[in-house]
Scaffold this motif. Structure first.
Motif, PDB file in Angstrom:
ATOM      1  N   ILE A 147       7.895 -37.709  -0.483  1.00 56.23           N
ATOM      2  CA  ILE A 147       6.687 -38.029   0.282  1.00 56.23           C
ATOM      3  C   ILE A 147       6.513 -39.533   0.428  1.00 56.23           C
ATOM      4  CG2 ILE A 147       4.168 -37.800   0.341  1.00 56.23           C
ATOM      5  CD1 ILE A 147       4.492 -35.250  -1.284  1.00 56.23           C
ATOM      6  N   TYR A 154       1.766 -39.950   3.032  1.00 56.43           N
ATOM      7  CA  TYR A 154       0.465 -39.938   2.377  1.00 56.43           C
ATOM      8  C   TYR A 154      -0.608 -40.238   3.418  1.00 56.43           C
ATOM      9  CZ  TYR A 154       2.623 -39.619  -2.203  1.00 56.43           C
ATOM     10  OH  TYR A 154       3.322 -39.185  -3.287  1.00 56.43           O
ATOM     11  N   THR A 158      -1.738 -35.564   1.761  1.00 58.35           N
ATOM     12  CA  THR A 158      -0.624 -35.875   2.645  1.00 58.35           C
ATOM     13  C   THR A 158      -0.929 -35.441   4.068  1.00 58.35           C
ATOM     14  OG1 THR A 158       0.448 -33.758   2.177  1.00 58.35           O
ATOM     15  CG2 THR A 158       1.039 -35.627   0.779  1.00 58.35           C
TER      16      THR A 158
END
Length: 531
Positions: free
Chosen positions: A173, A188, A203
């Motif tokens: 991520i 994010y 996210t």
């Protein structure tokens, strides 16, 4: 056949002892017992058979070793190969494998029998190949070596130089890298685009892989945004004062509760104990919000115990001695309704002591003021006393404390109160920078004026005393002896009568001060004694 001789050894002749099984008497290379030539389709030994090369898969390519005896002489039957065929078949069990076959990429089969294989490319050895066109030649046939991939390995590797990037990888991520090769990135969240993300779990799916679009954030961006819908709130901002008590720096405290709140934006609040919206100028705090009695944004309240006294009052009440509007002047009234109305006369100068004999000049000087009213107390706070004459510049002083003159009573103003003691009500000589002295010159004038505050100033009384020391008279004023005061005749105690020198006399009062053999005479704060 007939021979030209008897030996039957000439060309084309044979003896009876020679065998009779020659299958082709036209060719000397074909006869029983001759050596068979493999796969040429000729029966050299006349046994009606042929030795053929082995071509089990009938692909036109025969094995490099081994033969098979044919039931005829043509080597064209199934499993047979002739000299017209090509040797080098490395797998005679498959017609698709021979030196003339087309190599199939990445199937780990050597179709063309060159002991190598064309493999798909997998530079990062992660089990995923970039596409169906990138290949490399292997030194063997298994496509299991470094950088090699088989046709069964999936395509779609978007970065064949990194083994952590392929369609089967786990997406990391917010690193700005498309690990799964789907053209997307999980970023994010930074909804307000202020460079701070709320936490490590919120996210958003991005339509590309850079995490730089609106609402997206990389993992390198700090967390802790306590309001991701406002770019004016994040841990990198200073705490500021605001009406909503917003926690701008996200430390859990807002405005005055945050010790780091910026001084800019704070308001100066004055102590307002009487809640009249005006506070004490000298008692303030600088805070975001009012706190307790520190609630007024305007100062200047001269009596914070009385809500009826503050700078917002439009005028003073006459004759109560209170400075309701806090402009220093008292009892001045309001515009169009001055407390002091012509011909005035609320106060008058009733006695003058100009030059002492027992005292030390000029400290011995003093003057007395009388209130002729029967019911009205006059408050002299903020009034100005002016002395002017032709010889010297004017001098004056302003009364800076409450001096209340009761009805038909007097107050005394002196240069030094050590001279008169309790008889002195106000010591003007203690005022810095005034230089006020009564003096004794011709055309000397003493004036009582109100302050020009809410309303125009008023001259309440003027006395032009024109006497001289040592006897005699100047104008209508009597002469006066050194150490004696001028007194206004008790029968003429008005602001008009004291303008006439004939109504003044040299005191006949007793001595109020003695030093050695000398005394000073007058009636300070006592009834005048003019005969």
């Amino acid at each position: 056949m007939s021979s030209s001789d008897t030996d039957c050894t000439d060309s084309g002749e044979a003896k009876s002892t020679e065998p009779t099984t020659d299958c082709d008497d036209t060719l000397a290379t074909r006869y029983p017992g001759n050596t068979e030539i493999t796969g040429d389709g000729v029966d050299q030994d006349c046994d009606l058979k042929e030795i053929c090369f082995i071509d089990v898969d009938n692909d036109g390519y025969y094995l490099s070793s081994g033969t098979v005896t044919s039931s005829d002489t043509d080597c064209s039957d199934s499993g047979e190969g002739s000299t017209a065929d090509v040797t080098g078949d490395c797998n005679d069990g498959s017609a698709s494998i021979n030196p003339g076959a087309t190599e199939i990429t990445g199937d780990e089969v050597d179709q063309n029998c060159n002991n190598t294989e064309t493999c798909f490319l997998d530079d990062d050895n992660d089990g995923y190949r970039p596409n169906s066109t990138s290949t490399k030649s292997s030194t063997d046939t298994d496509c299991q070596d470094t950088d090699e991939a088989t046709a069964s390995d999936p395509t779609g590797d978007c970065n064949d130089s990194s083994s952590t990037i392929n369609p089967g990888a786990t997406e990391t991520i917010g690193d700005g890298t498309d690990q799964t090769c789907d053209g997307l990135e999980t970023c994010y969240k930074d909804s307000d685009n202020d460079g701070y993300r709320p936490d490590s779990s919120s996210t958003v799916a991005s339509s590309d892989s850079d995490c730089s679009d609106s609402g997206e954030a990389l993992s390198s961006r700090p967390t802790g945004d306590c309001n991701d819908s406002s770019s004016s709130v994040n841990p990198g901002l200073p705490e500021i004062c605001d009406a909503a008590n917003t926690d701008e720096d996200c430390n859990g405290s807002a405005d005055d509760a945050d010790s780091g709140v910026a001084s800019t934006g704070k308001t100066t609040y004055y102590l307002d104990a009487d809640s009249d919206t005006y506070g004490v100028t000298g008692s303030t705090v600088s805070t975001c919000d009012p706190s307790g009695s520190y609630s007024a944004t305007d100062g200047g309240d001269c009596d914070d115990a009385a809500s009826s006294v503050n700078p917002g009052i439009t005028s003073d009440t006459c004759w109560n001695g209170v400075d309701e509007d806090c402009d220093v002047a008292v009892d001045e009234g309001r515009v169009g309704a001055n407390c002091y109305i012509a011909p005035y006369g609320e106060l008058l100068i009733s006695e003058l002591f100009i030059y002492g004999d027992a005292g030390t000049d000029p400290q011995a000087e003093w003057f007395e003021v009388y209130n002729p009213h029967t019911t009205r107390t006059v408050y002299m706070e903020s009034m100005t006393i002016v002395r002017s004459h032709t010889a010297d510049p004017d001098s004056s002083f302003t009364i800076n404390e409450v001096i209340a003159v009761s009805p038909q009573d007097t107050v005394v103003f002196c240069n030094v109160d050590t001279y008169l003691g309790a008889l002195c009500d106000f010591e003007y000589g203690a005022l810095a920078g005034t230089g006020f002295l009564l003096t004794q010159n011709s055309n000397t004038t003493l004036t009582i004026e109100t302050m020009a505050a809410d309303v125009a100033s008023r001259t309440l009384d003027t006395v032009n005393y024109n006497g001289s020391l040592g006897g005699g008279s100047a104008g209508a004023w009597p002469g006066v002896t050194r150490g004696y005061s001028y007194e206004l005749d008790p029968d003429f105690l008005t602001a008009t009568n004291n303008d006439d020198g004939a109504n003044w006399c040299e005191t006949t009062g007793s001595a109020y001060y003695t030093s050695g053999a000398k005394s000073d005479y007058g009636t300070p704060n006592a009834a005048n004694t003019c005969p």
